[in-house]
Scaffold this active site. Structure first.
Site, PDB file in Angstrom:
ATOM      1  N   THR A 108       0.851  -1.200   0.000  1.00 52.59           N
ATOM      2  CA  THR A 108       0.000   0.000   0.000  1.00 52.59           C
ATOM      3  C   THR A 108       0.883   1.243   0.000  1.00 52.59           C
ATOM      4  O   THR A 108       2.066   1.168  -0.322  1.00 52.59           O
ATOM      5  CB  THR A 108      -0.981  -0.031   1.197  1.00 52.59           C
ATOM      6  N   ASN A 109       0.335   2.387   0.344  1.00 48.74           N
ATOM      7  CA  ASN A 109       1.127   3.622   0.416  1.00 48.74           C
ATOM      8  C   ASN A 109       0.667   4.459   1.609  1.00 48.74           C
ATOM      9  O   ASN A 109      -0.220   4.058   2.358  1.00 48.74           O
ATOM     10  CB  ASN A 109       1.025   4.392  -0.907  1.00 48.74           C
ATOM     11  N   GLU A 110       1.261   5.629   1.758  1.00 52.06           N
ATOM     12  CA  GLU A 110       1.085   6.468   2.953  1.00 52.06           C
ATOM     13  C   GLU A 110      -0.227   7.249   3.010  1.00 52.06           C
ATOM     14  O   GLU A 110      -0.471   7.960   3.966  1.00 52.06           O
ATOM     15  CB  GLU A 110       2.225   7.502   3.000  1.00 52.06           C
ATOM     16  N   SER A 111      -1.051   7.158   1.973  1.00 50.50           N
ATOM     17  CA  SER A 111      -2.243   8.010   1.936  1.00 50.50           C
ATOM     18  C   SER A 111      -3.151   7.777   3.146  1.00 50.50           C
ATOM     19  O   SER A 111      -3.471   6.639   3.481  1.00 50.50           O
ATOM     20  CB  SER A 111      -3.018   7.741   0.641  1.00 50.50           C
ATOM     21  N   ALA A 170      -4.843   7.688  -3.825  1.00 51.47           N
ATOM     22  CA  ALA A 170      -3.472   7.278  -4.168  1.00 51.47           C
ATOM     23  C   ALA A 170      -3.551   5.795  -4.539  1.00 51.47           C
ATOM     24  O   ALA A 170      -3.370   4.919  -3.686  1.00 51.47           O
ATOM     25  CB  ALA A 170      -2.545   7.510  -2.995  1.00 51.47           C
TER      26      ALA A 170
END
Ligand code: C5P
Length: 231
Positions: free
Chosen positions: A18-21, A86
């Site tokens: 996943t990512n930091e969003s 994101a």
């Protein structure tokens, strides 16, 4: 329609990419639209912030493919889309139904490309529909944003960066908005709920509809029941 948050791309039942969003920006935009009486639908990836709009106005998804599927149901009927999510660009090429075991060998992951939701909408977009995208850039900011604006057929693109106090996870953001004609408008560092209003004001200038009627906001932004995630 507003897309918000990250997507999760699972490798096995307990592991994902996943990512930091945090979803804060998309949730602030959806909340601001809702408070101004706009019929809003939000397609949200997994986030841990409170929803600023009623539950029936949110479709919860996990992966990019699920997000595309949910968005596709609305492509034909929405007046405008704000692509804040994101979305993970890649997903693992395979999925294991059982937890992947630790082995002596070093594991290699193979990825395949995810669908680009904004690009798909850009191909179908009608004359009277508008779309606004986001670009989080670290280098060649203007050039990269302009390329995305064109490729995804956006009417405007909101540029931000992953700097401290800006972008992912923070309650504040600093943005610039680039229009199709490449004109650029810079905004100072502000709370995301105020940025949301700046973006919607810009949206309104691109549109023939009046989104933000003067005096139509039943809840003042500061004291409103929405945008809890931004606090
Ligand atoms: O990831 P990228 O920088 O290309 O994202 C630019 C814009 O495209 C963002 O508005 C994002 O929400 C959207 N996007 C999307 N689907 C993807 C990747 C990005 O809708 N798979």
């Amino acid at each position: 329609m507003v897309t918000a948050g990250p997507t999760r791309e699972y490798l096995d039942p307990v592991r994902f990419i996943t990512n930091e969003s945090s979803g804060k920006m998309g949730y602030a935009i959806a909340g601001t639209l809702y408070r101004h009486g706009v019929d809003v639908i939000m397609i949200s990836g997994p986030v841990s912030i409170k929803p600023p709009i009623p539950a029936e106005k949110i479709i919860h998804v996990v992966s990019a493919e699920e997000m595309l599927e949910a968005c596709s149901q609305y492509f034909k009927i929405v007046d405008a889309v704000i692509f804040t999510a994101a979305v993970a660009d890649y997903r693992p090429a395979s999925w294991s139904g059982q937890k992947i075991k630790k082995t002596a060998q070093v594991q290699r992951l193979e990825f395949v490309k995810n669908p680009d939701i904004a690009y798909e909408f850009g191909k179908l977009k009608k004359e009277d529909q508008i779309s606004v995208g986001f670009a989080l850039e670290t280098d060649d900011i203007i050039d990269n944003a302009a390329k995305k604006l064109e490729k995804k057929n956006f009417d405007a693109i909101v540029i931000n960066s992953p700097n401290k106090e800006e972008g992912f996870g923070y309650d504040t953001n600093r943005i610039a908005i680039m229009r199709k004609d490449r004109t650029l408008k810079n905004f100072p560092l502000k709370p995301k709920k105020d940025i949301a209003l700046d973006i919607l004001k810009e949206l309104e200038t691109l549109w023939t509809h009046n989104i933000l009627q003067p005096g139509s906001d039943p809840f003042p932004l500061e004291a409103g029941p929405g945008c809890h995630g931004d606090k």
